[in-house]
Write a protein that holds these residues in place. Structure first.
Motif, mmCIF file in Angstrom:
data_model
loop_
_atom_site.group_PDB
_atom_site.id
_atom_site.type_symbol
_atom_site.label_atom_id
_atom_site.label_comp_id
_atom_site.label_asym_id
_atom_site.label_seq_id
_atom_site.Cartn_x
_atom_site.Cartn_y
_atom_site.Cartn_z
ATOM 1 N N ALA A 1 0.536 -0.766 0.150
ATOM 2 C CA ALA A 1 -0.430 0.144 0.249
ATOM 3 C C ALA A 1 1.093 0.931 -0.073
ATOM 4 N N LEU A 2 1.660 0.907 0.839
ATOM 5 C CA LEU A 2 2.899 2.337 0.573
ATOM 6 C C LEU A 2 3.285 2.302 -0.376
ATOM 7 N N ALA A 3 3.961 1.434 -1.554
ATOM 8 C CA ALA A 3 4.542 1.708 -2.075
ATOM 9 C C ALA A 3 4.307 1.855 -3.745
ATOM 10 N N ASP A 4 2.215 1.846 -3.436
ATOM 11 C CA ASP A 4 1.173 2.504 -4.749
ATOM 12 C C ASP A 4 0.899 3.545 -4.889
ATOM 13 N N ALA A 5 0.691 3.751 -3.193
ATOM 14 C CA ALA A 5 0.645 5.472 -2.722
ATOM 15 C C ALA A 5 1.871 6.312 -3.154
ATOM 16 N N ILE A 6 3.166 6.138 -3.051
ATOM 17 C CA ILE A 6 5.098 6.603 -3.398
ATOM 18 C C ILE A 6 4.199 7.238 -4.747
ATOM 19 N N ILE A 7 4.498 5.487 -5.307
ATOM 20 C CA ILE A 7 4.800 5.396 -6.398
ATOM 21 C C ILE A 7 3.350 6.267 -7.986
ATOM 22 N N ALA A 8 2.738 6.224 -6.946
ATOM 23 C CA ALA A 8 1.059 7.384 -7.912
ATOM 24 C C ALA A 8 1.166 8.443 -7.399
ATOM 25 N N ALA A 9 2.071 9.265 -6.384
ATOM 26 C CA ALA A 9 1.714 10.041 -5.986
ATOM 27 C C ALA A 9 3.122 11.132 -7.340
ATOM 28 N N GLU A 10 3.849 10.479 -7.335
ATOM 29 C CA GLU A 10 5.019 10.820 -8.171
ATOM 30 C C GLU A 10 4.238 11.838 -9.512
ATOM 31 N N THR A 11 3.343 11.053 -9.670
ATOM 32 C CA THR A 11 2.853 11.693 -11.108
ATOM 33 C C THR A 11 1.363 12.496 -11.249
ATOM 34 N N ASP A 12 1.072 12.598 -9.748
ATOM 35 C CA ASP A 12 0.087 13.046 -8.949
ATOM 36 C C ASP A 12 0.557 14.262 -8.779
ATOM 37 N N ALA A 13 -0.172 15.297 -10.290
ATOM 38 C CA ALA A 13 0.270 17.108 -8.890
ATOM 39 C C ALA A 13 -0.286 17.637 -8.224
ATOM 40 N N ALA A 14 -1.435 16.991 -7.694
ATOM 41 C CA ALA A 14 -1.929 17.434 -6.590
ATOM 42 C C ALA A 14 -1.632 17.252 -5.694
ATOM 43 N N THR A 15 0.063 15.896 -5.666
ATOM 44 C CA THR A 15 0.629 15.935 -4.659
ATOM 45 C C THR A 15 1.644 16.306 -4.357
ATOM 46 N N ARG A 16 2.489 17.379 -3.391
ATOM 47 C CA ARG A 16 3.591 18.086 -3.907
ATOM 48 C C ARG A 16 4.477 17.884 -2.286
ATOM 49 N N VAL A 17 3.921 17.335 -1.384
ATOM 50 C CA VAL A 17 4.978 16.790 -0.103
ATOM 51 C C VAL A 17 4.484 15.826 0.776
ATOM 52 N N ILE A 18 5.084 14.520 0.618
ATOM 53 C CA ILE A 18 4.402 12.806 1.093
ATOM 54 C C ILE A 18 4.260 13.242 2.619
ATOM 55 N N VAL A 19 4.424 12.767 3.391
ATOM 56 C CA VAL A 19 4.155 13.022 5.417
ATOM 57 C C VAL A 19 3.561 11.053 5.300
ATOM 58 N N LEU A 20 5.397 11.039 6.578
ATOM 59 C CA LEU A 20 5.425 9.434 6.922
ATOM 60 C C LEU A 20 5.053 9.443 8.242
ATOM 61 N N ARG A 21 4.043 9.060 8.742
ATOM 62 C CA ARG A 21 3.967 9.269 10.621
ATOM 63 C C ARG A 21 3.500 7.558 10.865
ATOM 64 N N GLY A 22 3.078 7.621 12.402
ATOM 65 C CA GLY A 22 2.812 6.006 12.450
ATOM 66 C C GLY A 22 1.391 6.301 14.808
#
Ligand code: COA
Length: 257
Positions: free
Chosen positions: A34-55
């Motif tokens: 799930a993490l990999a899918d989200a980070i790979i999708a974000a790479e080409t998603d102009a709406a995502t400008r920053v990714i935060v990881l937390r627990g």
């Protein structure tokens, strides 16, 4: 899909939360997927400008699910190891990666921080990489990045002895950008993420590409993965996994390496 990764997007910030607090956010194969899918999708998603990881809960993550290590060491497992996709995704991501870390960050919980561009720690953060305690080898290009960041002596001690690094040392050694009281962790992280989200994203991506050589990182990741996969099947690793399951200290001295 897994309920153990929460994915939220707001004001150009994609937040990925490890949400398995009853198991100290230990990361399963499905969670890596799930993490990999989200980070790979974000790479080409102009709406995502920053990714935060937390627990969620009292720690960032206790690292890879040790039960799954044991399962993957058997021939019964013939699926894809999504951890490789996750690690490659963070090594190649050109978006700013920001981490908010409270309590322990074990194993990949620490090595993923070496791929983050901005790391905010709570005062109680403890970073550790006890791969050798599990008879494995470090991953996620940490055998390259950790000595570069903290020096060989400190890196070897962390890898071999599993010694934890506290928040103050992590700040001093350049593993983290900020240390804040636990109560301010998420507000401080949100403020950093909001600042980064307003910057010119093309310039940030180009800067990151110049600072981090993804080809060198992925070559190191491949070398580590090959060694890691072989180590998973050793008698030493079987002993380490059994000891974890049986909640006892491992006994390695009678085993061949
Ligand atoms: N994989 C699978 N389960 C894990 C886990 C992991 N990495 N870390 C914690 N858990 C589970 C425990 O087995 C326990 O499950 P249970 O309630 O069913 O018995 C639960 O999470 C709570 O963990 P517990 O050990 O009771 O919490 P703690 O606060 O006393 O200790 C840690 C926290 C992180 C110090 C300890 O759990 C630990 O050392 N975990 C293993 C870390 C590790 O080696 N990770 C891999 C690195 S490569």
């Amino acid at each position: 899909m897994t309920e153990h990764i929460k994915i939220e997007s707001k004001d150009h910030v994609l937040t990925l939360t490890f949400a398995r607090p009853d198991k100290k956010n230990a990361i399963t194969n499905a969670m890596y997927g799930a993490l990999a899918d989200a980070i790979i999708a974000a790479e080409t998603d102009a709406a995502t400008r920053v990714i935060v990881l937390r627990g969620e809960g009292d720690m960032f993550t206790a690292g890879n699910d040790v039960g799954e290590f044991a399962m993957m060491a058997t021939d019964a497992f013939n699926g894809e190891r999504h951890v490789s996709r996750f690690v490659e995704a963070i090594a190649r991501s050109t978006k700013p990666l920001v981490a908010a870390v409270q309590g322990r960050a074990v194993g990949i919980g620490t090595t993923m921080l070496l791929h983050c561009d901005f790391v905010v720690l709570a005062e109680d953060a403890q970073l550790s990489t006890p791969f050798v305690n599990l008879a494995l080898v470090p991953e996620a290009a940490s055998t390259l990045l950790m000595p570069l960041r903290v020096g060989y002596a400190r890196a070897y001690e962390m890898f071999a002895l599993g010694e934890a690094m506290d928040a103050r040392a992590a700040l001093q050694l350049g593993v983290a950008n900020r240390v804040v009281p636990l109560s301010r962790l998420h507000a401080e992280t949100a403020s950093v993420a909001a600042r980064l989200a307003k910057l010119p994203s093309g310039s940030l991506a180009a800067t990151k590409r110049l600072m981090r050589n993804a080809e060198v990182l992925t070559a190191q990741i491949s070398a580590e993965s090959e060694c890691f996969a072989a180590r998973l099947k050793t008698a030493e690793a079987r002993e380490a996994f059994s000891a974890f399951a049986e909640k006892r200290p491992p006994e390695f001295t009678k085993l061949a390496s």
